[in-house]
Motif scaffolding. Structure first.
Motif, PDB file in Angstrom:
ATOM      1  N   ALA A   2       0.834  -1.195   0.000  1.00  0.00           N
ATOM      2  CA  ALA A   2       0.000   0.000   0.000  1.00  0.00           C
ATOM      3  C   ALA A   2       0.871   1.248   0.000  1.00  0.00           C
ATOM      4  CB  ALA A   2      -0.911   0.001   1.213  1.00  0.00           C
ATOM      5  N   SER A   3       0.470   2.226  -0.804  1.00  0.00           N
ATOM      6  CA  SER A   3       1.211   3.482  -0.821  1.00  0.00           C
ATOM      7  C   SER A   3       0.683   4.432   0.245  1.00  0.00           C
ATOM      8  CB  SER A   3       1.115   4.129  -2.196  1.00  0.00           C
ATOM      9  OG  SER A   3      -0.238   4.400  -2.495  1.00  0.00           O
ATOM     10  N   PHE A   4      -0.491   4.120   0.762  1.00  0.00           N
ATOM     11  CA  PHE A   4      -1.093   4.963   1.790  1.00  0.00           C
ATOM     12  C   PHE A   4      -1.716   4.053   2.844  1.00  0.00           C
ATOM     13  CE2 PHE A   4      -5.041   6.844   3.436  1.00  0.00           C
ATOM     14  CZ  PHE A   4      -4.499   7.916   4.131  1.00  0.00           C
ATOM     15  N   VAL A   5      -1.280   4.194   4.065  1.00  0.00           N
ATOM     16  CA  VAL A   5      -1.836   3.415   5.164  1.00  0.00           C
ATOM     17  C   VAL A   5      -2.448   4.396   6.152  1.00  0.00           C
ATOM     18  CG1 VAL A   5      -1.358   1.790   7.016  1.00  0.00           C
ATOM     19  CG2 VAL A   5      -0.098   1.625   4.852  1.00  0.00           C
ATOM     20  N   PRO A   6      -3.798   4.419   6.251  1.00  0.00           N
ATOM     21  CA  PRO A   6      -4.433   5.381   7.136  1.00  0.00           C
ATOM     22  C   PRO A   6      -4.135   5.080   8.595  1.00  0.00           C
ATOM     23  CG  PRO A   6      -6.056   3.861   6.255  1.00  0.00           C
ATOM     24  CD  PRO A   6      -4.757   3.559   5.574  1.00  0.00           C
ATOM     25  N   THR A   7      -3.918   6.133   9.356  1.00  0.00           N
ATOM     26  CA  THR A   7      -3.662   5.967  10.790  1.00  0.00           C
ATOM     27  C   THR A   7      -4.598   6.819  11.638  1.00  0.00           C
ATOM     28  OG1 THR A   7      -1.949   7.664  10.702  1.00  0.00           O
ATOM     29  CG2 THR A   7      -1.230   5.364  10.488  1.00  0.00           C
ATOM     30  N   ARG A   8      -5.110   7.909  11.092  1.00  0.00           N
ATOM     31  CA  ARG A   8      -6.020   8.760  11.865  1.00  0.00           C
ATOM     32  C   ARG A   8      -7.345   8.041  12.059  1.00  0.00           C
ATOM     33  NH1 ARG A   8      -6.805  14.236   9.228  1.00  0.00           N
ATOM     34  NH2 ARG A   8      -8.134  14.435  11.042  1.00  0.00           N
ATOM     35  N   GLU A   9      -7.930   8.142  13.242  1.00  0.00           N
ATOM     36  CA  GLU A   9      -9.179   7.457  13.552  1.00  0.00           C
ATOM     37  C   GLU A   9     -10.296   7.884  12.599  1.00  0.00           C
ATOM     38  OE1 GLU A   9     -11.735   4.819  14.688  1.00  0.00           O
ATOM     39  OE2 GLU A   9      -9.663   4.814  15.373  1.00  0.00           O
ATOM     40  N   GLU A  10     -10.346   9.164  12.240  1.00  0.00           N
ATOM     41  CA  GLU A  10     -11.380   9.628  11.321  1.00  0.00           C
ATOM     42  C   GLU A  10     -11.239   8.971   9.950  1.00  0.00           C
ATOM     43  OE1 GLU A  10      -9.229  11.735  12.848  1.00  0.00           O
ATOM     44  OE2 GLU A  10     -10.469  12.666  14.378  1.00  0.00           O
ATOM     45  N   THR A  11     -10.020   8.820   9.499  1.00  0.00           N
ATOM     46  CA  THR A  11      -9.769   8.184   8.206  1.00  0.00           C
ATOM     47  C   THR A  11     -10.114   6.704   8.264  1.00  0.00           C
ATOM     48  OG1 THR A  11      -7.988   9.765   7.802  1.00  0.00           O
ATOM     49  CG2 THR A  11      -8.044   7.814   6.412  1.00  0.00           C
ATOM     50  N   LEU A  12      -9.761   6.055   9.362  1.00  0.00           N
ATOM     51  CA  LEU A  12     -10.097   4.639   9.526  1.00  0.00           C
ATOM     52  C   LEU A  12     -11.610   4.449   9.583  1.00  0.00           C
ATOM     53  CD1 LEU A  12      -7.362   3.670  12.119  1.00  0.00           C
ATOM     54  CD2 LEU A  12      -7.492   2.936   9.722  1.00  0.00           C
ATOM     55  N   ALA A  13     -12.310   5.373  10.241  1.00  0.00           N
ATOM     56  CA  ALA A  13     -13.769   5.295  10.307  1.00  0.00           C
ATOM     57  C   ALA A  13     -14.371   5.454   8.915  1.00  0.00           C
ATOM     58  CB  ALA A  13     -14.316   6.357  11.259  1.00  0.00           C
ATOM     59  N   ASP A  14     -13.849   6.384   8.138  1.00  0.00           N
ATOM     60  CA  ASP A  14     -14.324   6.546   6.758  1.00  0.00           C
ATOM     61  C   ASP A  14     -14.063   5.289   5.937  1.00  0.00           C
ATOM     62  OD1 ASP A  14     -15.280   9.099   7.147  1.00  0.00           O
ATOM     63  OD2 ASP A  14     -13.493  10.089   6.324  1.00  0.00           O
ATOM     64  N   LEU A  15     -12.896   4.696   6.112  1.00  0.00           N
ATOM     65  CA  LEU A  15     -12.558   3.468   5.386  1.00  0.00           C
ATOM     66  C   LEU A  15     -13.533   2.348   5.742  1.00  0.00           C
ATOM     67  CD1 LEU A  15     -10.596   1.897   3.544  1.00  0.00           C
ATOM     68  CD2 LEU A  15      -9.265   1.402   5.590  1.00  0.00           C
ATOM     69  N   ARG A  16     -13.804   2.170   7.021  1.00  0.00           N
ATOM     70  CA  ARG A  16     -14.770   1.138   7.445  1.00  0.00           C
ATOM     71  C   ARG A  16     -16.154   1.434   6.882  1.00  0.00           C
ATOM     72  NH1 ARG A  16     -11.659   1.408  12.113  1.00  0.00           N
ATOM     73  NH2 ARG A  16     -12.987   3.006  13.016  1.00  0.00           N
ATOM     74  N   ARG A  17     -16.559   2.694   6.941  1.00  0.00           N
ATOM     75  CA  ARG A  17     -17.879   3.078   6.431  1.00  0.00           C
ATOM     76  C   ARG A  17     -17.984   2.762   4.940  1.00  0.00           C
ATOM     77  NH1 ARG A  17     -17.753   8.290   7.547  1.00  0.00           N
ATOM     78  NH2 ARG A  17     -18.260   7.885   9.703  1.00  0.00           N
ATOM     79  N   TYR A  18     -16.951   3.083   4.184  1.00  0.00           N
ATOM     80  CA  TYR A  18     -16.984   2.879   2.733  1.00  0.00           C
ATOM     81  C   TYR A  18     -16.932   1.401   2.363  1.00  0.00           C
ATOM     82  CZ  TYR A  18     -15.849   3.254  -2.181  1.00  0.00           C
ATOM     83  OH  TYR A  18     -15.873   3.120  -3.534  1.00  0.00           O
ATOM     84  N   THR A  19     -16.159   0.604   3.096  1.00  0.00           N
ATOM     85  CA  THR A  19     -15.952  -0.783   2.695  1.00  0.00           C
ATOM     86  C   THR A  19     -16.848  -1.789   3.418  1.00  0.00           C
ATOM     87  OG1 THR A  19     -14.149  -1.049   4.298  1.00  0.00           O
ATOM     88  CG2 THR A  19     -13.546  -0.400   2.031  1.00  0.00           C
ATOM     89  N   GLU A  20     -17.518  -1.362   4.508  1.00  0.00           N
ATOM     90  CA  GLU A  20     -18.281  -2.335   5.284  1.00  0.00           C
ATOM     91  C   GLU A  20     -19.741  -1.970   5.523  1.00  0.00           C
ATOM     92  OE1 GLU A  20     -16.180  -3.266   8.880  1.00  0.00           O
ATOM     93  OE2 GLU A  20     -14.274  -3.437   7.824  1.00  0.00           O
ATOM     94  N   GLU A  21     -20.069  -0.688   5.627  1.00  0.00           N
ATOM     95  CA  GLU A  21     -21.438  -0.315   5.969  1.00  0.00           C
ATOM     96  C   GLU A  21     -22.397  -0.625   4.835  1.00  0.00           C
ATOM     97  OE1 GLU A  21     -22.184   3.542   7.560  1.00  0.00           O
ATOM     98  OE2 GLU A  21     -20.843   3.205   9.243  1.00  0.00           O
ATOM     99  N   ARG A  22     -23.598  -0.986   5.223  1.00  0.00           N
ATOM    100  CA  ARG A  22     -24.716  -1.255   4.320  1.00  0.00           C
ATOM    101  C   ARG A  22     -24.505  -2.474   3.425  1.00  0.00           C
ATOM    102  NH1 ARG A  22     -26.947   1.336   0.831  1.00  0.00           N
ATOM    103  NH2 ARG A  22     -25.273   2.449  -0.125  1.00  0.00           N
ATOM    104  N   LEU A  23     -23.465  -3.253   3.649  1.00  0.00           N
ATOM    105  CA  LEU A  23     -23.284  -4.471   2.871  1.00  0.00           C
ATOM    106  C   LEU A  23     -24.286  -5.518   3.360  1.00  0.00           C
ATOM    107  CD1 LEU A  23     -19.430  -4.559   2.722  1.00  0.00           C
ATOM    108  CD2 LEU A  23     -20.950  -4.407   0.757  1.00  0.00           C
ATOM    109  N   VAL A  24     -24.959  -6.136   2.411  1.00  0.00           N
ATOM    110  CA  VAL A  24     -25.965  -7.141   2.705  1.00  0.00           C
ATOM    111  C   VAL A  24     -25.485  -8.466   2.128  1.00  0.00           C
ATOM    112  CG1 VAL A  24     -28.353  -7.829   2.273  1.00  0.00           C
ATOM    113  CG2 VAL A  24     -27.791  -5.410   2.582  1.00  0.00           C
ATOM    114  N   GLU A  25     -25.581  -9.519   2.913  1.00  0.00           N
ATOM    115  CA  GLU A  25     -25.167 -10.826   2.412  1.00  0.00           C
ATOM    116  C   GLU A  25     -26.244 -11.380   1.477  1.00  0.00           C
ATOM    117  OE1 GLU A  25     -22.675 -13.843   4.647  1.00  0.00           O
ATOM    118  OE2 GLU A  25     -24.695 -14.701   4.771  1.00  0.00           O
TER     119      GLU A  25
END
Length: 100
Positions: A2-25
């Motif tokens: 990875a060329s960018f590894v997020p470390t700030r909590e706000e950035t990590l929260a955005d990453l989780r929101r984008y990649t995990e929220e609202r996903l339906v199996e």
């Protein structure tokens, strides 16, 4: 690597929101492979495959594609039909919320 590894909590929260929220199996109505799906619009569908779901997908097995080596431009038509059915049934909502 990875060329960018997020470390700030706000950035990590955005990453989780984008990649995990609202996903339906959703399970394929043909081979029962299970994926996670999100639709931000009628024309956009995000599908998250796992190693297990790629192994379970009979379409990929018929094509002889190894897990992780599949052509992302050729989705499994049986799974896509299953996702469309889940959307029609109201199990997969359409529309982005808060930009996600």
């Amino acid at each position: 690597m990875a060329s960018f590894v997020p470390t700030r909590e706000e950035t990590l929260a955005d990453l989780r929101r984008y990649t995990e929220e609202r996903l339906v199996e959703v399970a394929c109505l043909d081979c029962l492979a299970r994926v996670r799906v999100k639709k931000n619009s009628d024309h956009q569908t995000s599908v998250q495959w796992t190693g297990q779901s790629r192994s379970d997908c009979q379409e990929f097995q018929r094509r002889g594609e190894a897990p992780g080596g599949r052509d992302v431009h050729k989705p499994c038509p049986r799974l896509m039909a299953s996702i469309d059915e889940a959307v029609r049934a109201g199990d997969v909502p359409i529309g982005a919320y808060d930009g996600y």
